[in-house]
Design a protein around this motif. Structure first.
Motif, PDB file in Angstrom:
ATOM      1  N   ASP A   4      35.875   0.878  87.039  1.00  0.00           N
ATOM      2  CA  ASP A   4      36.638  -0.500  87.194  1.00  0.00           C
ATOM      3  C   ASP A   4      36.132  -1.118  88.551  1.00  0.00           C
ATOM      4  O   ASP A   4      35.794  -2.592  88.464  1.00  0.00           O
ATOM      5  CB  ASP A   4      38.128  -0.437  87.424  1.00  0.00           C
ATOM      6  CG  ASP A   4      38.593   0.422  88.803  1.00  0.00           C
ATOM      7  OD1 ASP A   4      37.682   1.109  89.118  1.00  0.00           O
ATOM      8  OD2 ASP A   4      39.502   0.379  89.135  1.00  0.00           O
TER       9      ASP A   4
ATOM     10  N   LEU B 151      33.914  -4.896  72.221  1.00  0.00           N
ATOM     11  CA  LEU B 151      34.870  -5.216  73.075  1.00  0.00           C
ATOM     12  C   LEU B 151      33.846  -6.007  74.534  1.00  0.00           C
ATOM     13  O   LEU B 151      34.246  -6.835  75.154  1.00  0.00           O
ATOM     14  CB  LEU B 151      35.835  -4.367  73.999  1.00  0.00           C
ATOM     15  CG  LEU B 151      36.796  -3.762  73.027  1.00  0.00           C
ATOM     16  CD1 LEU B 151      37.700  -2.583  73.587  1.00  0.00           C
ATOM     17  CD2 LEU B 151      37.849  -5.025  72.824  1.00  0.00           C
TER      18      LEU B 151
ATOM     19  N   LEU C 179      39.746 -12.192  85.219  1.00  0.00           N
ATOM     20  CA  LEU C 179      39.261 -11.305  84.083  1.00  0.00           C
ATOM     21  C   LEU C 179      39.550  -9.814  84.329  1.00  0.00           C
ATOM     22  O   LEU C 179      39.613  -9.364  83.051  1.00  0.00           O
ATOM     23  CB  LEU C 179      37.581 -11.396  84.128  1.00  0.00           C
ATOM     24  CG  LEU C 179      37.124 -12.629  83.100  1.00  0.00           C
ATOM     25  CD1 LEU C 179      35.658 -12.511  83.227  1.00  0.00           C
ATOM     26  CD2 LEU C 179      37.718 -12.571  81.881  1.00  0.00           C
ATOM     27  N   MET C 180      39.530  -9.324  85.396  1.00  0.00           N
ATOM     28  CA  MET C 180      39.814  -7.836  85.622  1.00  0.00           C
ATOM     29  C   MET C 180      41.195  -7.684  85.504  1.00  0.00           C
ATOM     30  O   MET C 180      41.430  -6.764  84.557  1.00  0.00           O
ATOM     31  CB  MET C 180      39.658  -7.247  87.183  1.00  0.00           C
ATOM     32  CG  MET C 180      38.223  -7.299  87.445  1.00  0.00           C
ATOM     33  SD  MET C 180      37.205  -6.045  86.539  1.00  0.00           S
ATOM     34  CE  MET C 180      38.219  -4.708  86.955  1.00  0.00           C
ATOM     35  N   ASN C 181      42.082  -8.548  85.646  1.00  0.00           N
ATOM     36  CA  ASN C 181      43.527  -8.186  85.296  1.00  0.00           C
ATOM     37  C   ASN C 181      43.766  -8.209  83.902  1.00  0.00           C
ATOM     38  O   ASN C 181      44.387  -7.493  83.155  1.00  0.00           O
ATOM     39  CB  ASN C 181      44.419  -9.344  85.946  1.00  0.00           C
ATOM     40  CG  ASN C 181      44.876  -9.202  87.324  1.00  0.00           C
ATOM     41  OD1 ASN C 181      45.338  -7.767  87.523  1.00  0.00           O
ATOM     42  ND2 ASN C 181      44.430  -9.877  88.172  1.00  0.00           N
ATOM     43  N   LEU C 182      43.145  -9.161  83.321  1.00  0.00           N
ATOM     44  CA  LEU C 182      43.089  -9.183  81.821  1.00  0.00           C
ATOM     45  C   LEU C 182      42.702  -8.106  81.114  1.00  0.00           C
ATOM     46  O   LEU C 182      43.351  -7.497  80.221  1.00  0.00           O
ATOM     47  CB  LEU C 182      42.317 -10.682  81.362  1.00  0.00           C
ATOM     48  CG  LEU C 182      42.432 -10.843  79.752  1.00  0.00           C
ATOM     49  CD1 LEU C 182      43.852 -11.226  79.477  1.00  0.00           C
ATOM     50  CD2 LEU C 182      41.534 -12.148  79.523  1.00  0.00           C
ATOM     51  N   VAL C 183      41.209  -7.711  81.406  1.00  0.00           N
ATOM     52  CA  VAL C 183      40.728  -6.841  80.597  1.00  0.00           C
ATOM     53  C   VAL C 183      40.960  -5.302  81.014  1.00  0.00           C
ATOM     54  O   VAL C 183      41.072  -4.567  80.359  1.00  0.00           O
ATOM     55  CB  VAL C 183      38.983  -7.003  80.802  1.00  0.00           C
ATOM     56  CG1 VAL C 183      38.393  -5.787  80.514  1.00  0.00           C
ATOM     57  CG2 VAL C 183      38.748  -8.294  80.007  1.00  0.00           C
TER      58      VAL C 183
ATOM     59  N   LEU D 181      43.615  -4.137  82.885  1.00  0.00           N
ATOM     60  CA  LEU D 181      44.916  -3.481  82.253  1.00  0.00           C
ATOM     61  C   LEU D 181      44.898  -3.349  80.692  1.00  0.00           C
ATOM     62  O   LEU D 181      45.543  -2.447  80.388  1.00  0.00           O
ATOM     63  CB  LEU D 181      45.835  -4.564  82.754  1.00  0.00           C
ATOM     64  CG  LEU D 181      45.921  -4.928  84.282  1.00  0.00           C
ATOM     65  CD1 LEU D 181      47.062  -6.151  84.383  1.00  0.00           C
ATOM     66  CD2 LEU D 181      46.496  -3.415  84.744  1.00  0.00           C
ATOM     67  N   GLY D 182      44.238  -4.158  80.028  1.00  0.00           N
ATOM     68  CA  GLY D 182      44.326  -3.831  78.791  1.00  0.00           C
ATOM     69  C   GLY D 182      43.589  -2.628  78.196  1.00  0.00           C
ATOM     70  O   GLY D 182      44.060  -1.864  77.325  1.00  0.00           O
TER      71      GLY D 182
ATOM     72  N   ASP E  73      45.764   0.312  78.830  1.00  0.00           N
ATOM     73  CA  ASP E  73      46.513   0.603  77.817  1.00  0.00           C
ATOM     74  C   ASP E  73      45.828   1.283  76.678  1.00  0.00           C
ATOM     75  O   ASP E  73      46.421   2.122  76.299  1.00  0.00           O
ATOM     76  CB  ASP E  73      47.332  -0.574  77.360  1.00  0.00           C
ATOM     77  CG  ASP E  73      48.340  -1.141  78.594  1.00  0.00           C
ATOM     78  OD1 ASP E  73      48.710  -0.389  79.244  1.00  0.00           O
ATOM     79  OD2 ASP E  73      48.669  -2.436  78.616  1.00  0.00           O
ATOM     80  N   LEU E  74      45.031   0.810  76.498  1.00  0.00           N
ATOM     81  CA  LEU E  74      44.067   1.468  75.120  1.00  0.00           C
ATOM     82  C   LEU E  74      43.778   2.686  75.292  1.00  0.00           C
ATOM     83  O   LEU E  74      43.905   3.495  74.591  1.00  0.00           O
ATOM     84  CB  LEU E  74      42.793   0.634  74.952  1.00  0.00           C
ATOM     85  CG  LEU E  74      42.991  -0.828  74.293  1.00  0.00           C
ATOM     86  CD1 LEU E  74      41.519  -1.386  73.927  1.00  0.00           C
ATOM     87  CD2 LEU E  74      43.726  -0.803  72.950  1.00  0.00           C
TER      88      LEU E  74
ATOM     89  N   ALA F  86      48.075   3.051  73.624  1.00  0.00           N
ATOM     90  CA  ALA F  86      48.813   1.809  73.303  1.00  0.00           C
ATOM     91  C   ALA F  86      48.111   1.095  72.285  1.00  0.00           C
ATOM     92  O   ALA F  86      46.559   0.943  72.316  1.00  0.00           O
ATOM     93  CB  ALA F  86      49.307   1.297  74.312  1.00  0.00           C
ATOM     94  N   VAL F  87      48.728   0.681  71.362  1.00  0.00           N
ATOM     95  CA  VAL F  87      47.919  -0.433  70.347  1.00  0.00           C
ATOM     96  C   VAL F  87      48.620  -1.308  69.899  1.00  0.00           C
ATOM     97  O   VAL F  87      50.157  -1.168  69.561  1.00  0.00           O
ATOM     98  CB  VAL F  87      47.300   0.711  68.919  1.00  0.00           C
ATOM     99  CG1 VAL F  87      46.810  -0.453  68.023  1.00  0.00           C
ATOM    100  CG2 VAL F  87      46.648   1.707  69.334  1.00  0.00           C
ATOM    101  N   TRP F  88      48.388  -2.556  69.843  1.00  0.00           N
ATOM    102  CA  TRP F  88      48.942  -3.540  69.411  1.00  0.00           C
ATOM    103  C   TRP F  88      48.677  -3.654  67.785  1.00  0.00           C
ATOM    104  O   TRP F  88      47.670  -3.554  67.319  1.00  0.00           O
ATOM    105  CB  TRP F  88      48.604  -4.882  70.113  1.00  0.00           C
ATOM    106  CG  TRP F  88      49.242  -6.167  69.375  1.00  0.00           C
ATOM    107  CD1 TRP F  88      50.422  -6.784  70.229  1.00  0.00           C
ATOM    108  CD2 TRP F  88      48.962  -7.038  68.366  1.00  0.00           C
ATOM    109  NE1 TRP F  88      50.959  -7.503  69.343  1.00  0.00           N
ATOM    110  CE2 TRP F  88      49.981  -7.951  68.318  1.00  0.00           C
ATOM    111  CE3 TRP F  88      48.001  -6.869  67.143  1.00  0.00           C
ATOM    112  CZ2 TRP F  88      50.286  -8.810  67.141  1.00  0.00           C
ATOM    113  CZ3 TRP F  88      48.105  -7.757  66.193  1.00  0.00           C
ATOM    114  CH2 TRP F  88      49.107  -8.732  66.370  1.00  0.00           C
TER     115      TRP F  88
ATOM    116  N   ASN G  29      44.344  -6.301  70.906  1.00  0.00           N
ATOM    117  CA  ASN G  29      44.622  -5.199  71.894  1.00  0.00           C
ATOM    118  C   ASN G  29      43.987  -5.465  72.967  1.00  0.00           C
ATOM    119  O   ASN G  29      44.684  -5.183  74.043  1.00  0.00           O
ATOM    120  CB  ASN G  29      43.855  -3.998  71.207  1.00  0.00           C
ATOM    121  CG  ASN G  29      44.473  -3.311  70.170  1.00  0.00           C
ATOM    122  OD1 ASN G  29      45.671  -2.949  70.256  1.00  0.00           O
ATOM    123  ND2 ASN G  29      43.847  -3.297  68.982  1.00  0.00           N
ATOM    124  N   LEU G  30      43.171  -6.033  73.392  1.00  0.00           N
ATOM    125  CA  LEU G  30      42.363  -6.299  74.665  1.00  0.00           C
ATOM    126  C   LEU G  30      43.214  -7.197  75.594  1.00  0.00           C
ATOM    127  O   LEU G  30      43.933  -6.797  76.704  1.00  0.00           O
ATOM    128  CB  LEU G  30      41.052  -6.963  74.654  1.00  0.00           C
ATOM    129  CG  LEU G  30      40.324  -6.926  75.784  1.00  0.00           C
ATOM    130  CD1 LEU G  30      39.893  -5.765  76.520  1.00  0.00           C
ATOM    131  CD2 LEU G  30      39.018  -7.877  75.603  1.00  0.00           C
TER     132      LEU G  30
ATOM    133  N   GLY H  13      46.929  -6.599  78.048  1.00  0.00           N
ATOM    134  CA  GLY H  13      46.600  -7.059  79.120  1.00  0.00           C
ATOM    135  C   GLY H  13      47.724  -8.054  79.490  1.00  0.00           C
ATOM    136  O   GLY H  13      48.420  -7.869  80.771  1.00  0.00           O
TER     137      GLY H  13
END
Lengths: 217, 217
Positions: free
Chosen positions: A93, A167, A197-201, A203-204, A207-208, A212-214, B199-200, B204
């Motif tokens: 990261d 991704l 961007l770091m927060n968005l990416v 954290l996503g 979870d992955l 975790a999956v949406w 998901n990404l 996030g």
DNA sequence: GCGTAAACTTACTGGCAAGTAGATTCTGCC
DNA sequence: GGCAGAATCTACTTGCCAGTAAGTTTACGC
């Protein structure tokens, strides 16, 4: 028609200096008008030199553009590489974070360079598109390797490899797009952009990686 | 004599039909060569018509390009709008999901259209850039409203509003970039692309909304 | 049938910009 | 100082392409 009035007739300069000046001018002109709309006369003019010089030193219009791309791509890549190089080994990261910061910092202080690389080069097609897309592919692969290695380390190897490249492409695109957005909203610091961007990416990703999956309902 | 001779020679057609044919041809040609490198002769040729027709019906080259942009932008927006419209009220994540799917589906089956809108229009500058960036801005604002409303509903209003527009720009860029990547990796379904992004991004967001923050160490 | 307007064409002009020929300085070096 | 050659310019040629003038053909209403 008389150019600069009070210069004692621009002194003669060694070839490599002139070449640099011409390339600088070319980047500026190409970034403003794009490849086709840009004229060699204007490049020569901005460089403070006559047209045959441009042809003598840099070759045809295509050669000139190509050389611009090559030089600016190298500058960008060097900037990012330099930004992420340290003595210690970095966590993935932090690697990403430093890379993003360097990228935004470069774009912020080299708008013309970025415009040529991002907007103009793609739209020409042919040889240039190949060069650009090669650079782009390298960036994406670099990011992908971070993503995939993180994923595999956490034991979701198969899935990470499958979606990693995609991704990474998305992330690179997000960064590029954010860079464009920045041009219209300059009152933001480059660190802020990178942290969004770091927060968005990240954290996503986190979870992955944890499974975790949406999914649509 | 009478019309017994059946030449494959295109029959005379009413104006609006020809206009559509010419616009179709123009989108194709512009997407291949870009605005400047495209020639009106080629447009006319591809449309199966002579050049003065193009000028009579669609005006100058700029007018023609402008009309292409307008038409293709409308088609894209309509496709996405239609894709997200349902009777029930949708949860924000489902809204995003449906929007992304529609977007990728459109790009997948209208490559030329997408290329003109995304790559060519930006690089020309002037009037077109305004039209395009207006469309883009609208998309971003739309996404931003979803992001921000989700954020405020969860009580992190201030932060959401501040970064919402930026995040939206990043997301739109990610989608665009993924669309480009798709062209080189066509063996992926459009639903898969959309789900990668969801998901990404949504995971996030979820973390952000719950107050998680990544920060450099 | 026949006239009229709309559909359509060929064949041009004009200008701009890529690329070049060839003459003309300057500058470093003996 | 003077010369070799690099640096630099002016002034073209050339070809492409946007845009147009003026004519020709077909559909269709009456």
């Amino acid at each position: 028609m008389s150019r600069s009035t009070q210069q004692p007739r621009a002194r003669r300069l060694p070839r490599d200096v002139r070449e640099r000046q011409i390339l600088d001018a070319a980047v500026q002109v190409f970034s403003q008008h794009g490849f086709h709309a840009a004229s060699m006369d204007e490049v020569a003019d901005v460089a403070g030199v006559s047209k045959p010089m441009v042809y003598t030193y840099l070759g045809s219009k295509e050669d000139l553009f190509s050389e611009c791309i090559r030089r600016e791509a190298k500058r960008l890549i060097d900037a990012v590489t330099e930004g992420v190089s340290t003595d210690d080994e970095l966590a993935p990261d932090m690697l990403l974070w430093l890379g993003l910061r360097s990228f935004f910092r470069y774009v912020g202080s080299n708008r013309d360079s970025w415009t040529v690389l991002h907007r103009q080069a793609l739209s020409v097609g042919g040889t240039f598109a190949d060069e650009i897309s090669e650079m782009r592919t390298r960036s994406i692969e670099l990011v992908a390797s971070v993503v995939v290695s993180t994923g595999t380390k956490q034991g979701i190897g198969e899935q990470a490899e499958k979606s990693g490249a995609g991704l990474a492409a998305a992330l690179v695109g997000a960064a590029e797009s954010l860079a464009d957005w920045w041009i219209d909203h300059p009152d933001v610091e480059e660190g802020t952009l990178a942290s969004w961007l770091m927060n968005l990416v990240w954290l996503g990703f986190g979870d992955l990686v944890q499974g975790a999956v949406w999914r649509p309902r």
